[in-house]
Design a protein around this motif. Structure first.
Motif, PDB file in Angstrom:
ATOM      1  N   TYR A 115       0.816  -1.220   0.000  1.00 11.07           N
ATOM      2  CA  TYR A 115       0.000   0.000   0.000  1.00 11.07           C
ATOM      3  C   TYR A 115       0.845   1.264   0.000  1.00 11.07           C
ATOM      4  O   TYR A 115       0.476   2.286  -0.585  1.00 11.07           O
ATOM      5  CB  TYR A 115      -0.932  -0.045   1.213  1.00 11.07           C
TER       6      TYR A 115
ATOM      7  N   GLU B 161      -7.238   3.810  -0.735  1.00 12.35           N
ATOM      8  CA  GLU B 161      -6.697   3.447   0.576  1.00 12.35           C
ATOM      9  C   GLU B 161      -6.091   4.672   1.264  1.00 12.35           C
ATOM     10  O   GLU B 161      -6.244   4.861   2.473  1.00 12.35           O
ATOM     11  CB  GLU B 161      -5.622   2.368   0.436  1.00 12.35           C
TER      12      GLU B 161
ATOM     13  N   ALA C 255      -8.883   6.887   2.642  1.00 15.78           N
ATOM     14  CA  ALA C 255      -9.459   6.365   3.877  1.00 15.78           C
ATOM     15  C   ALA C 255      -8.508   6.541   5.049  1.00 15.78           C
ATOM     16  O   ALA C 255      -8.927   6.841   6.175  1.00 15.78           O
ATOM     17  CB  ALA C 255      -9.823   4.901   3.703  1.00 15.78           C
ATOM     18  N   SER C 256      -7.200   6.369   4.783  1.00 16.54           N
ATOM     19  CA  SER C 256      -6.210   6.524   5.840  1.00 16.54           C
ATOM     20  C   SER C 256      -6.167   7.960   6.353  1.00 16.54           C
ATOM     21  O   SER C 256      -6.149   8.216   7.561  1.00 16.54           O
ATOM     22  CB  SER C 256      -4.837   6.098   5.325  1.00 16.54           C
TER      23      SER C 256
ATOM     24  N   CYS D 292     -16.352   0.923  -0.673  1.00 17.05           N
ATOM     25  CA  CYS D 292     -16.302   1.747   0.549  1.00 17.05           C
ATOM     26  C   CYS D 292     -16.337   0.868   1.793  1.00 17.05           C
ATOM     27  O   CYS D 292     -15.753   1.219   2.822  1.00 17.05           O
ATOM     28  CB  CYS D 292     -17.453   2.751   0.569  1.00 17.05           C
TER      29      CYS D 292
ATOM     30  N   TRP E  53     -12.713  -0.162   2.379  1.00 14.80           N
ATOM     31  CA  TRP E  53     -11.842   0.886   2.930  1.00 14.80           C
ATOM     32  C   TRP E  53     -12.231   1.208   4.372  1.00 14.80           C
ATOM     33  O   TRP E  53     -11.341   1.459   5.206  1.00 14.80           O
ATOM     34  CB  TRP E  53     -11.895   2.143   2.058  1.00 14.80           C
TER      35      TRP E  53
ATOM     36  N   TYR F  50      -9.515   0.672   7.321  1.00 13.91           N
ATOM     37  CA  TYR F  50      -8.838   1.923   7.676  1.00 13.91           C
ATOM     38  C   TYR F  50      -9.495   2.723   8.790  1.00 13.91           C
ATOM     39  O   TYR F  50      -8.809   3.483   9.464  1.00 13.91           O
ATOM     40  CB  TYR F  50      -8.690   2.818   6.436  1.00 13.91           C
TER      41      TYR F  50
ATOM     42  N   SER G  34      -9.759  -5.149  -4.077  1.00 13.57           N
ATOM     43  CA  SER G  34      -9.299  -5.905  -2.928  1.00 13.57           C
ATOM     44  C   SER G  34      -9.790  -7.336  -3.020  1.00 13.57           C
ATOM     45  O   SER G  34     -10.875  -7.601  -3.523  1.00 13.57           O
ATOM     46  CB  SER G  34      -9.844  -5.275  -1.645  1.00 13.57           C
TER      47      SER G  34
ATOM     48  N   GLY H 295      -4.059  -3.809  -0.742  1.00  5.12           N
ATOM     49  CA  GLY H 295      -5.001  -3.122   0.137  1.00  5.12           C
ATOM     50  C   GLY H 295      -4.419  -3.069   1.526  1.00  5.12           C
ATOM     51  O   GLY H 295      -4.193  -4.083   2.157  1.00  5.12           O
TER      52      GLY H 295
END
Length: 580
Positions: A351, A364, A367-368, A387, A390, A394, A537, A561
């Protein structure tokens, strides 16, 4: 003093049951009830743009508050639009009362304009669905509906013809007590004895947790410590069990990560705690299994059980912990913790390759960053599809955040409507809708509801111009993607045209600033983020048939992912594990 009509009595009962608002769209047969709401200061009418939104919003409100919520639809097509959101609420075990108004009672069964039979149509997505055909059925029928919704945790539907709603109600009867909360359920001593015996005989035990562990975090941790058990979870169990968990081995299922799959298959006793985990292909068939659940109909319907225990998880563990023999051998637990950390290290390395420079933006990464910037008590509502992935990987739970989605029903377009219901419960609490472009555009008209009521929902739009999860399903089946592409507008411009804050992000360097500005904005806001459509993913364990499908269709697709801050926790949990 004028005599009450049936609609007024109906609204009064809702108020006594603690309902604060009624979501719906006004119209014809529903008008007497809407007028009764207008004249009752204790309840509000929330005018949405689509009845499906009304049902989703009520279901989300019920999940956030734990109390009864309500929605309504006018006769025929109006109440039919409720059905998808009601299915979701019912399968999420959210207490919701739906009012399905009906054609004039004298015309029922004669093919009248807009005629349907809502008392029949909603039977499959409710515990109780009945029609009021006479004022004399009030208030007993509505009270029964409420008690079914609250007591059995799900949907009740009351069908009410418009002419009956306008008729005088019976003389006011004595107000009977209403069920407004559920009791705890303790298993019998015989079941506790059998479970103690199974646990004491086992050497390697794994706990697998679902949404039924809500409110039982401390008890699960105490139990895991005493029996030295790794703790995995299903998606709906994540928010309740994954935080502050030194025994965490991740999540199993189609969106899974970490070592949960191995932990459930390499043990000699698997204990399912409050989970109706639907993917039995991810459950073992060669180990002993015990299941604890407050819903007896859930026991044994996913896997063959060696012991079924009917009871609340918290109450059952309180009975169990003092009686089981403490285990001292940590070898199985430590092995699974190491496998979990190693698994997360691998995907995080994939990632982290240039994600802060990658265009289109890695979802990703979005979301992080969202996880880092959102409030510690934020409510996240999550669209079905990528969604879900993620959010599962995350969004970090902490005991205060909530993550709500269509996790059992799997409907598109749920995130925005759910955010409406969640935000109405508390305007000062941050509510974030993690929307996909497919789901958002399906019920996009209710973005106007945010503007109309000045609800400060923040829509974070993962815009990959495709139905990403559907493409993944096609790839798994060995099919080329077809019919999955969306031609989208500039959603940020649409948001601004509606009167909200809107910004479009195409470069990673602009992401954090755009999210911060949206969170600072006092009203509704939308951040339209152009994300990589190739970011898909796969589950932690896939079959040969699935691999074949990918080999045929996805040789050049990126399938990495990450897992966000979960790696930090996994590394922390390894500090006291001896080197292997």
């Amino acid at each position: 003093m004028a005599k009450q009509n049936v609609a007024e009595q109906f609204v009064d009962i809702l108020v006594r049951a603690g309902v604060e608002r009624l979501y719906g769209v006004v119209g014809d047969s529903l008008n007497p009830v809407v007028d009764a709401v207008r004249r009752n200061s204790a309840i509000d009418w929330v005018h949405v743009r689509h009845e499906e939104t009304a049902a989703f919003a009520a279901g989300a409100e019920a999940q956030v508050t734990g109390k009864l919520a309500a929605c309504a639809g006018s006769c025929g097509p109006g109440n039919l639009h409720l059905i998808n959101g009601l299915y979701d609420a019912h399968r999420s075990m959210a207490p919701v009362l739906a009012l399905a108004s009906h054609i004039p009672s004298s015309e029922i069964g004669l093919g009248y304009f807009q005629e349907t039979h809502p008392d029949r149509l909603f039977q499959e997505c409710s515990h109780y669905s009945e029609m009021i055909s006479s004022p004399k059925q009030m208030p007993r029928l509505v009270q029964t509906a409420i008690q079914n919704a609250v007591g059995r945790s799900g949907v009740s539907v009351v069908t009410l013809p418009g002419d009956i709603a306008a008729e005088p109600a019976p003389d006011k009867a004595a107000e009977t007590a209403l069920v407004t909360s559920r009791p705890t359920v303790r298993p019998g001593d015989a079941e506790i004895d059998k479970l103690v015996e199974l646990i004491d005989e086992a050497d390697r035990i794994t706990l697998f947790c679902g949404s039924g562990t809500a409110g039982a975090h401390a008890e699960v941790m105490e139990f895991a410590e005493k029996i030295k058990s790794p703790v995995g979870h299903a998606l709906r169990g994540k928010e309740w069990i994954q935080y502050d968990n030194p025994f965490d081995v991740g999540m199993s299922g189609l969106l899974g990560y970490g070592a949960a799959y191995e932990a459930t298959h390499e043990c000699d006793l698997l204990i399912l705690l409050g989970t109706d985990f639907p993917y039995n292909a991810f459950l073992p068939d060669d180990v002993k299994i015990a299941q604890i659940d407050v819903r007896p109909e859930h026991l044994g319907r996913r896997s063959k059980l060696d012991l079924a225990v009917w009871g609340d998880v918290r109450e059952t563990l309180r009975c169990l912990v003092p009686r089981v023999r403490e285990k001292t051998d940590r070898r199985f637990l430590d092995k699974m913790l190491k496998k979990h950390a190693d698994a997360l290290e691998g995907v995080v390395k994939a990632y982290t390759r240039k994600v802060d420079k990658h265009v289109p933006i890695h979802p990703e990464y979005v979301a992080s960053v969202l996880d880092e910037l959102a409030d510690d008590d934020a409510v996240f509502t999550v669209d079905t599809g990528m969604c879900n992935v993620w959010a599962a990987r995350y969004i970090s739970p902490n005991g205060r955040r909530r993550v709500i989605g269509s996790f059992s029903h799997g409907s598109m377009a749920n995130a925005l409507p759910m955010a409406i219901g969640a935000q109405f419960t508390d305007r000062n609490r941050q509510v974030v809708s993690m929307s996909g472009d497919g789901g958002f555009s399906m019920l996009m008209g209710d973005f106007l509801t945010l503007v109309q009521y000045d609800l400060p929902v923040k829509v974070v739009l993962f815009n990959n111009s495709s139905l990403g999860m559907v493409e993944l399903e096609m790839l798994v089946a060995g099919l080329p993607s077809y019919g999955t592409t969306n031609k989208n507008p500039d959603f940020a411009a649409v948001a601004r045209a509606c009167g909200a804050h809107g910004v479009r992000v195409e470069k990673p360097k602009d992401l954090a600033g755009a999210l911060k500005d949206a969170f600072k904005h006092k009203g509704p806001a939308l951040v339209d983020i152009v994300t990589d459509p190739n970011a898909l993913s796969i589950p932690p364990k896939i079959s040969a048939e699935m691999v074949t499908g990918f080999a045929l269709s996805a040789s050049k697709i990126v399938l990495d992912g990450g897992v966000g801050r979960m790696l930090q926790m996994a590394r922390s949990n390894l500090r006291n594990v001896p080197r292997m």
